[in-house]
Scaffold this motif. Structure first.
Motif, PDB file in Angstrom:
ATOM      1  N   LEU A 108      -0.829  -5.009 -10.888  1.00  0.00           N
ATOM      2  CA  LEU A 108      -1.885  -4.911  -9.876  1.00  0.00           C
ATOM      3  C   LEU A 108      -3.258  -5.065 -10.518  1.00  0.00           C
ATOM      4  O   LEU A 108      -4.164  -5.662  -9.934  1.00  0.00           O
ATOM      5  CB  LEU A 108      -1.791  -3.605  -9.100  1.00  0.00           C
ATOM      6  CG  LEU A 108      -0.584  -3.446  -8.182  1.00  0.00           C
ATOM      7  CD1 LEU A 108      -0.657  -2.118  -7.432  1.00  0.00           C
ATOM      8  CD2 LEU A 108      -0.447  -4.595  -7.211  1.00  0.00           C
ATOM      9  N   GLU A 124      -0.996  -8.054  -0.732  1.00  0.00           N
ATOM     10  CA  GLU A 124      -1.997  -7.275  -0.002  1.00  0.00           C
ATOM     11  C   GLU A 124      -3.085  -6.715  -0.914  1.00  0.00           C
ATOM     12  O   GLU A 124      -4.214  -6.517  -0.464  1.00  0.00           O
ATOM     13  CB  GLU A 124      -1.324  -6.173   0.806  1.00  0.00           C
ATOM     14  CG  GLU A 124      -0.398  -6.713   1.902  1.00  0.00           C
ATOM     15  CD  GLU A 124      -1.074  -7.586   2.950  1.00  0.00           C
ATOM     16  OE1 GLU A 124      -2.250  -7.338   3.298  1.00  0.00           O
ATOM     17  OE2 GLU A 124      -0.421  -8.530   3.433  1.00  0.00           O
ATOM     18  N   THR A 125      -2.781  -6.495  -2.191  1.00  0.00           N
ATOM     19  CA  THR A 125      -3.841  -6.110  -3.134  1.00  0.00           C
ATOM     20  C   THR A 125      -4.873  -7.229  -3.209  1.00  0.00           C
ATOM     21  O   THR A 125      -6.078  -6.981  -3.140  1.00  0.00           O
ATOM     22  CB  THR A 125      -3.262  -5.809  -4.530  1.00  0.00           C
ATOM     23  OG1 THR A 125      -2.477  -4.610  -4.451  1.00  0.00           O
ATOM     24  CG2 THR A 125      -4.356  -5.623  -5.576  1.00  0.00           C
ATOM     25  N   THR A 136       4.856  -7.399  -1.185  1.00  0.00           N
ATOM     26  CA  THR A 136       3.745  -6.955  -0.334  1.00  0.00           C
ATOM     27  C   THR A 136       2.621  -6.360  -1.161  1.00  0.00           C
ATOM     28  O   THR A 136       1.440  -6.622  -0.900  1.00  0.00           O
ATOM     29  CB  THR A 136       4.256  -5.931   0.704  1.00  0.00           C
ATOM     30  OG1 THR A 136       5.270  -6.561   1.488  1.00  0.00           O
ATOM     31  CG2 THR A 136       3.151  -5.430   1.603  1.00  0.00           C
ATOM     32  N   SER A 137       2.948  -5.560  -2.156  1.00  0.00           N
ATOM     33  CA  SER A 137       1.912  -4.895  -2.960  1.00  0.00           C
ATOM     34  C   SER A 137       0.995  -5.908  -3.642  1.00  0.00           C
ATOM     35  O   SER A 137      -0.232  -5.716  -3.676  1.00  0.00           O
ATOM     36  CB  SER A 137       2.546  -3.982  -4.002  1.00  0.00           C
ATOM     37  OG  SER A 137       3.396  -4.714  -4.863  1.00  0.00           O
ATOM     38  N   CYS A 175      -6.786  -7.475   0.252  1.00  0.00           N
ATOM     39  CA  CYS A 175      -7.711  -6.354   0.458  1.00  0.00           C
ATOM     40  C   CYS A 175      -8.894  -6.418  -0.490  1.00  0.00           C
ATOM     41  O   CYS A 175     -10.022  -6.081  -0.119  1.00  0.00           O
ATOM     42  CB  CYS A 175      -6.967  -5.028   0.318  1.00  0.00           C
ATOM     43  SG  CYS A 175      -5.898  -4.663   1.729  1.00  0.00           S
ATOM     44  N   VAL A 203      -4.723   2.263  -3.562  1.00  0.00           N
ATOM     45  CA  VAL A 203      -5.449   1.625  -2.452  1.00  0.00           C
ATOM     46  C   VAL A 203      -6.938   1.936  -2.575  1.00  0.00           C
ATOM     47  O   VAL A 203      -7.782   1.045  -2.424  1.00  0.00           O
ATOM     48  CB  VAL A 203      -4.901   2.080  -1.082  1.00  0.00           C
ATOM     49  CG1 VAL A 203      -5.755   1.543   0.063  1.00  0.00           C
ATOM     50  CG2 VAL A 203      -3.446   1.656  -0.911  1.00  0.00           C
ATOM     51  N   LEU A 260      -1.107  -2.672   2.933  1.00  0.00           N
ATOM     52  CA  LEU A 260      -1.085  -2.309   1.515  1.00  0.00           C
ATOM     53  C   LEU A 260      -0.625  -0.869   1.342  1.00  0.00           C
ATOM     54  O   LEU A 260       0.224  -0.575   0.498  1.00  0.00           O
ATOM     55  CB  LEU A 260      -2.470  -2.512   0.890  1.00  0.00           C
ATOM     56  CG  LEU A 260      -2.601  -2.127  -0.588  1.00  0.00           C
ATOM     57  CD1 LEU A 260      -1.640  -2.929  -1.462  1.00  0.00           C
ATOM     58  CD2 LEU A 260      -4.051  -2.321  -1.045  1.00  0.00           C
ATOM     59  N   GLU A 261      -1.155   0.040   2.155  1.00  0.00           N
ATOM     60  CA  GLU A 261      -0.771   1.457   2.072  1.00  0.00           C
ATOM     61  C   GLU A 261       0.711   1.665   2.343  1.00  0.00           C
ATOM     62  O   GLU A 261       1.315   2.584   1.802  1.00  0.00           O
ATOM     63  CB  GLU A 261      -1.593   2.290   3.059  1.00  0.00           C
ATOM     64  CG  GLU A 261      -3.023   2.483   2.648  1.00  0.00           C
ATOM     65  CD  GLU A 261      -3.826   3.280   3.661  1.00  0.00           C
ATOM     66  OE1 GLU A 261      -3.232   3.944   4.543  1.00  0.00           O
ATOM     67  OE2 GLU A 261      -5.066   3.241   3.573  1.00  0.00           O
ATOM     68  N   VAL A 285       3.081   1.252  -3.797  1.00  0.00           N
ATOM     69  CA  VAL A 285       1.635   1.452  -3.875  1.00  0.00           C
ATOM     70  C   VAL A 285       1.308   2.871  -3.437  1.00  0.00           C
ATOM     71  O   VAL A 285       1.828   3.359  -2.439  1.00  0.00           O
ATOM     72  CB  VAL A 285       0.883   0.430  -2.985  1.00  0.00           C
ATOM     73  CG1 VAL A 285      -0.600   0.714  -2.947  1.00  0.00           C
ATOM     74  CG2 VAL A 285       1.145  -0.988  -3.465  1.00  0.00           C
ATOM     75  N   HIS A 304      -5.614  -5.280   6.914  1.00  0.00           N
ATOM     76  CA  HIS A 304      -4.666  -5.384   5.798  1.00  0.00           C
ATOM     77  C   HIS A 304      -4.481  -4.115   4.974  1.00  0.00           C
ATOM     78  O   HIS A 304      -3.431  -3.958   4.343  1.00  0.00           O
ATOM     79  CB  HIS A 304      -5.046  -6.562   4.899  1.00  0.00           C
ATOM     80  CG  HIS A 304      -4.729  -7.861   5.531  1.00  0.00           C
ATOM     81  ND1 HIS A 304      -3.503  -8.477   5.404  1.00  0.00           N
ATOM     82  CD2 HIS A 304      -5.468  -8.656   6.353  1.00  0.00           C
ATOM     83  CE1 HIS A 304      -3.505  -9.577   6.106  1.00  0.00           C
ATOM     84  NE2 HIS A 304      -4.682  -9.721   6.700  1.00  0.00           N
ATOM     85  N   SER A 305      -5.447  -3.208   4.958  1.00  0.00           N
ATOM     86  CA  SER A 305      -5.258  -1.995   4.142  1.00  0.00           C
ATOM     87  C   SER A 305      -4.071  -1.155   4.623  1.00  0.00           C
ATOM     88  O   SER A 305      -3.351  -0.605   3.773  1.00  0.00           O
ATOM     89  CB  SER A 305      -6.543  -1.173   4.060  1.00  0.00           C
ATOM     90  OG  SER A 305      -6.961  -0.744   5.338  1.00  0.00           O
TER      91      SER A 305
END
Length: 193
Positions: free
Chosen positions: A122, A69-70, A65-66, A73, A103, A92-93, A98, A88-89
Motif C-alpha cells: 500500500l 481503492e487506495t 480492492t485494497s 482514494c 484509511v 476502501l474501509e 485494510v 470510494h472511502s
C-alpha cells in the motif's frame, strides 16, 4: 453544480442515447443514476465511453480492492475531489485487508512521504499515486518500489491505468462541481449521491 443534472429518467428521444442510458444503469445496478452519470449524460457518447472504461477499471482488473481503492482514494484527496472520496472511502474501509488507521493514512499523510504503517504494497501504491498525480513523471525509485514489493507487469499497468483514470474522474468532478462538494475543505460523512 455548474451544469444542471439531466432528469432521471432522461428525456432522450434517440434510441442510441436511450441505449447508453441503459448501459449506465446496468453497470450501476440498484444504485441507479448518480450525479456523475446525470452530468455525463449531457453527452451520451462520452458517457458511454466513460461507462465502459471506468467499468473495466473498477471490475475487470486483477487488483485487490485494497490496492485499487487506495489509489482511487489517494487521487481524490490530492485533487480535493471530495465527492470521489465519499464514494470510494467506504469501499476502501470495507476491504478485508485494510484497517481504519490505514484509511486515515491515505487521507491525512503528506504527499511523497513513505508510510511504514501502510505496509510495503500500500505504501508503494501511495507513493506511485502521489508521483503520477502531482508530478506526472514518476521517479525511477518510486517505480522500482512497485516492482520490488512484488507487483507483476500486469498489475503495474492496472495500477497506472487506475490512477490515470481517477485523475480524469476527479478533474471532471471538481471542474463541474458534481455533487456540490467544491466548497468542502475536507471529507464529510454522508451526502453521497
Amino acid at each position: 453544480m455548474r451544469l444542471p443534472y439531466v432528469p432521471d429518467p432522461p428525456n432522450f428521444t434517440s434510441e442510441e442515447d436511450k441505449a447508453v442510458e441503459q448501459r449506465v444503469r446496468q453497470r450501476r445496478g440498484e444504485k441507479g443514476l448518480i450525479a456523475l452519470d446525470r452530468t455525463l449524460l449531457h453527452a451520451p457518447p462520452v458517457a458511454d465511453g466513460w461507462n465502459s472504461f471506468l467499468g473495466s477499471i473498477r471490475t475487470k482488473t486483477s487488483l485487490p480492492t485494497s490496492i485499487r481503492e487506495t489509489a482511487i482514494c489517494r487521487v481524490a484527496v490530492l485533487n480535493k475531489a471530495w465527492y470521489e472520496w465519499e464514494s470510494h472511502s467506504p469501499i476502501l474501509e470495507s476491504a478485508e485487508d485494510v484497517t481504519k488507521p490505514q484509511v486515515l493514512a491515505v487521507l491525512n499523510s503528506s504527499p511523497r512521504k513513505p508510510l511504514e504503517a501502510l505496509g510495503d504494497k500500500l505504501s508503494a501504491v501511495l507513493a506511485y499515486t502521489d508521483a503520477m498525480t502531482l508530478d506526472v513523471r514518476v521517479p525511477d525509485s518510486v517505480f522500482e518500489q512497485l516492482k520490488s514489493v512484488g507487483f507483476s507487469e500486469k498489475e503495474i499497468v492496472e495500477i497506472t491505468a487506475t490512477v490515470a483514470a481517477y485523475n480524469c474522474v476527479s478533474r471532471f468532478l471538481v471542474a463541474l462541481d458534481v455533487g456540490e462538494r467544491n466548497a468542502q475543505t475536507g471529507p464529510k460523512e454522508g451526502g453521497k449521491e
